[in-house]
Motif scaffolding. Structure first.
Motif, PDB file in Angstrom:
ATOM      1  N   VAL A 115       3.706  -0.963   3.725  1.00  0.00           N
ATOM      2  CA  VAL A 115       3.360   0.411   3.377  1.00  0.00           C
ATOM      3  C   VAL A 115       4.609   1.115   2.879  1.00  0.00           C
ATOM      4  O   VAL A 115       5.646   1.108   3.549  1.00  0.00           O
ATOM      5  N   VAL A 144      -5.876   0.165   6.077  1.00  0.00           N
ATOM      6  CA  VAL A 144      -4.862  -0.811   6.496  1.00  0.00           C
ATOM      7  C   VAL A 144      -5.378  -1.686   7.635  1.00  0.00           C
ATOM      8  O   VAL A 144      -5.095  -2.891   7.676  1.00  0.00           O
ATOM      9  N   LEU A 161       0.755   3.865  10.983  1.00  0.00           N
ATOM     10  CA  LEU A 161       0.449   2.598  10.315  1.00  0.00           C
ATOM     11  C   LEU A 161       1.320   1.475  10.849  1.00  0.00           C
ATOM     12  O   LEU A 161       0.870   0.323  10.943  1.00  0.00           O
ATOM     13  N   THR A 211       0.837  -1.193   0.000  1.00  0.00           N
ATOM     14  CA  THR A 211       0.000   0.000   0.000  1.00  0.00           C
ATOM     15  C   THR A 211       0.875   1.246   0.000  1.00  0.00           C
ATOM     16  O   THR A 211       1.698   1.428   0.898  1.00  0.00           O
ATOM     17  N   CYS A 214       6.495  -0.669   7.410  1.00  0.00           N
ATOM     18  CA  CYS A 214       6.611   0.595   6.689  1.00  0.00           C
ATOM     19  C   CYS A 214       8.038   0.784   6.184  1.00  0.00           C
ATOM     20  O   CYS A 214       8.996   0.658   6.954  1.00  0.00           O
ATOM     21  N   VAL A 235       1.112  -6.463   5.493  1.00  0.00           N
ATOM     22  CA  VAL A 235       0.922  -5.236   4.724  1.00  0.00           C
ATOM     23  C   VAL A 235       2.238  -4.471   4.723  1.00  0.00           C
ATOM     24  O   VAL A 235       2.805  -4.184   5.787  1.00  0.00           O
ATOM     25  N   ALA A 270      -4.569   3.319  -0.382  1.00  0.00           N
ATOM     26  CA  ALA A 270      -4.818   3.655   1.026  1.00  0.00           C
ATOM     27  C   ALA A 270      -6.035   4.547   1.171  1.00  0.00           C
ATOM     28  O   ALA A 270      -6.186   5.224   2.192  1.00  0.00           O
ATOM     29  N   ALA A 295       1.567  -2.742  10.285  1.00  0.00           N
ATOM     30  CA  ALA A 295       2.111  -2.732   8.933  1.00  0.00           C
ATOM     31  C   ALA A 295       3.628  -2.616   8.980  1.00  0.00           C
ATOM     32  O   ALA A 295       4.200  -2.055   9.912  1.00  0.00           O
TER      33      ALA A 295
END
Length: 254
Positions: free
Chosen positions: A76, A62, A87, A8, A94, A74, A133, A92
Motif C-alpha cells: 500500500v 485489501v 491496513l 494499492t 505500507c 499487498v 482501494a 499489508a
C-alpha cells in the motif's frame, strides 16, 4: 510456488474520493457499533464521515486481496498515518508516497518496493499488479481468476471498470514492466500501449468472464449503490447500515 505482488494506492483520507463526496451526503450518524475488522475506533464528533467511507472501502478491498490464493503480498502506498496503521494491521506492507508526483509515480514506486522485497524473500515474483482501494464488493475468487488468466496469457493485461473507460486492475506477469497510465480514459490508454483487455472476450481469452466485483469501483453514490447490490465487504456494509440517510427511501441510485 510464488504468487503476485499487488500495489494499492490510498490517498490521504481527507482528500480521498472527491467525486463520491460530491454525490454522497454527509452522514448524520457515525458508525459506533462493533468493528468487523477490529482496525479503528469510531470517529469523534469532528470526524470526517466521507473519510471513514474511503477507509472502510480500502480495508474491505485489501482484506479480499490478501485472502486470494494467488497473492503473496499487498504493498500500500499512502501518506495517511491512519490508513497505514489500519491496513498494516491487516497484513499489508505500507510505504509512504516518497515520489509525491501523482498516482502513476506512486504506483511505480510501490512496484519498485515490491520488486525489492521479492528479491529478498522470493515472494510475489509471479508478477506485479495494481488494484484500486475502492472495490468494496471485491470477491477473492474473481481476482484469482483474473490473475490466472494473465499468467496463462503471459502478457501485460488489464481489467476495465464497470463504465469501460477506467482501469481497476493492471497486471504485468514476471518481470514485464507495469507501465501504469492511470487517469481519464486509462482503459483506452492501456489498450493502446499493448495491454490485453481481460473483459473483451476476445479469442485469446478463452476463459470465464471477468467477475463484476473486480470491475465495480466506487467514484459516485450510484457506484456505491451498484457495489452494494453485489454485496459489500463487512466494514463498508456495517458503516452504511449504521447510516440509513446515505440511501434514503426512493433514492434513484439505490
Amino acid at each position: 510456488m510464488t504468487g503476485w505482488s499487488i500495489v494499492t494506492p490510498v490517498k490521504p483520507l481527507g482528500q480521498a474520493k472527491s467525486r463520491l463526496r460530491a454525490t454522497l451526503p454527509a452522514a448524520v450518524a457515525y458508525f459506533s457499533g462493533p468493528d468487523p475488522l477490529g482496525a479503528l475506533e469510531a470517529p469523534d464528533e469532528t470526524g470526517d464521515w466521507h473519510a471513514e467511507v474511503a477507509l472502510a472501502m480500502a480495508l474491505d478491498t485489501v482484506a479480499a486481496v490478501l485472502a486470494a490464493d494467488r497473492v503473496d503480498r499487498v504493498v500500500v502506498v499512502t501518506d495517511d498515518p491512519v490508513a497505514a496503521a489500519a491496513l498494516g494491521a491487516l497484513g499489508a506492507v505500507c510505504v509512504p508516497d516518497t515520489p509525491g508526483s501523482g498516482l502513476n509515480a506512486a504506483l511505480r514506486h510501490g512496484a519498485s518496493v515490491a520488486a525489492l522485497l521479492s528479491r529478498t524473500d522470493r515472494r510475489g515474483a509471479r508478477g506485479t499488479a495494481t488494484l484500486g482501494a475502492d472495490l468494496p464488493a471485491l470477491r477473492t475468487a474473481e481476482l484469482d481468476v483474473a490473475l490466472r488468466t494473465v499468467e496463462r496469457l503471459g502478457v501485460r493485461s488489464f481489467v476495465p471498470d464497470a463504465a469501460g473507460t477506467g482501469t481497476t486492475l493492471l497486471a504485468a506477469p514476471g518481470r514485464t514492466p507495469l507501465n501504469p497510465a492511470y487517469g481519464p480514459g486509462s482503459a483506452l490508454v492501456h489498450a493502446s500501449d499493448g495491454a490485453v483487455d481481460l473483459a473483451s472476450g476476445g479469442p485469446e481469452i478463452a476463459t470465464r468472464r471477468v467477475g463484476p466485483s473486480l470491475r465495480q469501483d466506487v467514484d459516485t453514490a450510484a457506484d456505491l449503490a451498484a457495489a452494494r447490490a453485489l454485496g459489500l465487504g463487512p466494514r463498508t456494509a456495517a458503516l452504511l447500515a449504521s447510516t440509513p440517510s446515505v440511501f434514503p427511501a426512493g433514492c434513484a441510485a439505490c
